[in-house]
Design an enzyme around this catalytic site. Sequence first.
Site, PDB file in Angstrom:
ATOM      1  N   TYR A 136       0.838  -1.198   0.000  1.00  0.00           N
ATOM      2  CA  TYR A 136       0.000   0.000   0.000  1.00  0.00           C
ATOM      3  C   TYR A 136       0.877   1.254   0.000  1.00  0.00           C
ATOM      4  O   TYR A 136       0.573   2.230  -0.693  1.00  0.00           O
ATOM      5  CB  TYR A 136      -0.916  -0.016   1.224  1.00  0.00           C
ATOM      6  CG  TYR A 136      -1.836   1.172   1.326  1.00  0.00           C
ATOM      7  CD1 TYR A 136      -2.959   1.292   0.506  1.00  0.00           C
ATOM      8  CD2 TYR A 136      -1.595   2.179   2.264  1.00  0.00           C
ATOM      9  CE1 TYR A 136      -3.803   2.379   0.607  1.00  0.00           C
ATOM     10  CE2 TYR A 136      -2.440   3.277   2.367  1.00  0.00           C
ATOM     11  CZ  TYR A 136      -3.538   3.367   1.541  1.00  0.00           C
ATOM     12  OH  TYR A 136      -4.389   4.457   1.638  1.00  0.00           O
ATOM     13  N   TYR A 137       1.957   1.215   0.748  1.00  0.00           N
ATOM     14  CA  TYR A 137       2.900   2.335   0.794  1.00  0.00           C
ATOM     15  C   TYR A 137       3.431   2.656  -0.605  1.00  0.00           C
ATOM     16  O   TYR A 137       3.458   3.827  -1.019  1.00  0.00           O
ATOM     17  CB  TYR A 137       4.043   1.969   1.743  1.00  0.00           C
ATOM     18  CG  TYR A 137       5.257   2.860   1.682  1.00  0.00           C
ATOM     19  CD1 TYR A 137       5.269   4.092   2.326  1.00  0.00           C
ATOM     20  CD2 TYR A 137       6.414   2.450   1.018  1.00  0.00           C
ATOM     21  CE1 TYR A 137       6.397   4.897   2.296  1.00  0.00           C
ATOM     22  CE2 TYR A 137       7.537   3.251   0.984  1.00  0.00           C
ATOM     23  CZ  TYR A 137       7.524   4.470   1.623  1.00  0.00           C
ATOM     24  OH  TYR A 137       8.647   5.270   1.578  1.00  0.00           O
TER      25      TYR A 137
END
Length: 245
Positions: free
Chosen positions: A155-156
């Site tokens: 997600y980062y």
Amino acid sequence: MAIELLGRYDPGKTATASTPETKGAFTMDVFIMGITGKIGGLLAQELLSRGDGVQGLVRRDEQRADLAARGVKATVGDLADLSVEALAAAFGDVDAIVFAAGSNGGSMETTKAIDGDGVTKTIEASRRAGVDRLALVSVLPESWRERDLGDEVEYYFAVKKQADIALSRSDLDWLILRPSLLVEDPGTGTVSLGPAEFHGQVARADVAGALAELLHEPLIGRQILELNAGPTPIRDAVKANVRRR
């Protein structure tokens, strides 16, 4: 300590071989988001050594006092909570902003607040403050692709990509720097810098050195550059990426 100002940054002026700008002999006022982080702190030191003015955003009063002792003006506030108007007021009339804050792949909520919403908020606040030059420290998209990173780190990377897109589509004089794997090794003063680089590793001190040199090169802007360890002196590597605009 008295600082002799040899010239001020003017993005509308073209530097030539006979002007101080090409020798790094002009000073800037730079606001660093993430100034208490590792890259932000190293960048502050690098800029101060050049005679630049340095400001930043911190979360606590004691951090502001510590930075003030080193000649850095800090505004206390939490990026996740600050309004665009308050952030623009903190920027004031600086010459450039560097976004070096980051969640480092922590919780999705923090990643969205800092690496995602924090960047878009900074873009809008830059516009409102009339600060055209904004540099973003991003990440190489292929970093750690050989590993099973887990949902939060994946997600980062997705959010960092979205932030790159948002800045690259803005009307600012933007710069996106994508360093490879960051390490604590001492800086070498040499790098490999270009639109596309292999993913290896690079010392944080060399990232800070490259950022400082890039900020002082008015002919570099609206570019995505990737950074890795390499054999080229930082100033020469930056000059090699000048694109006549």
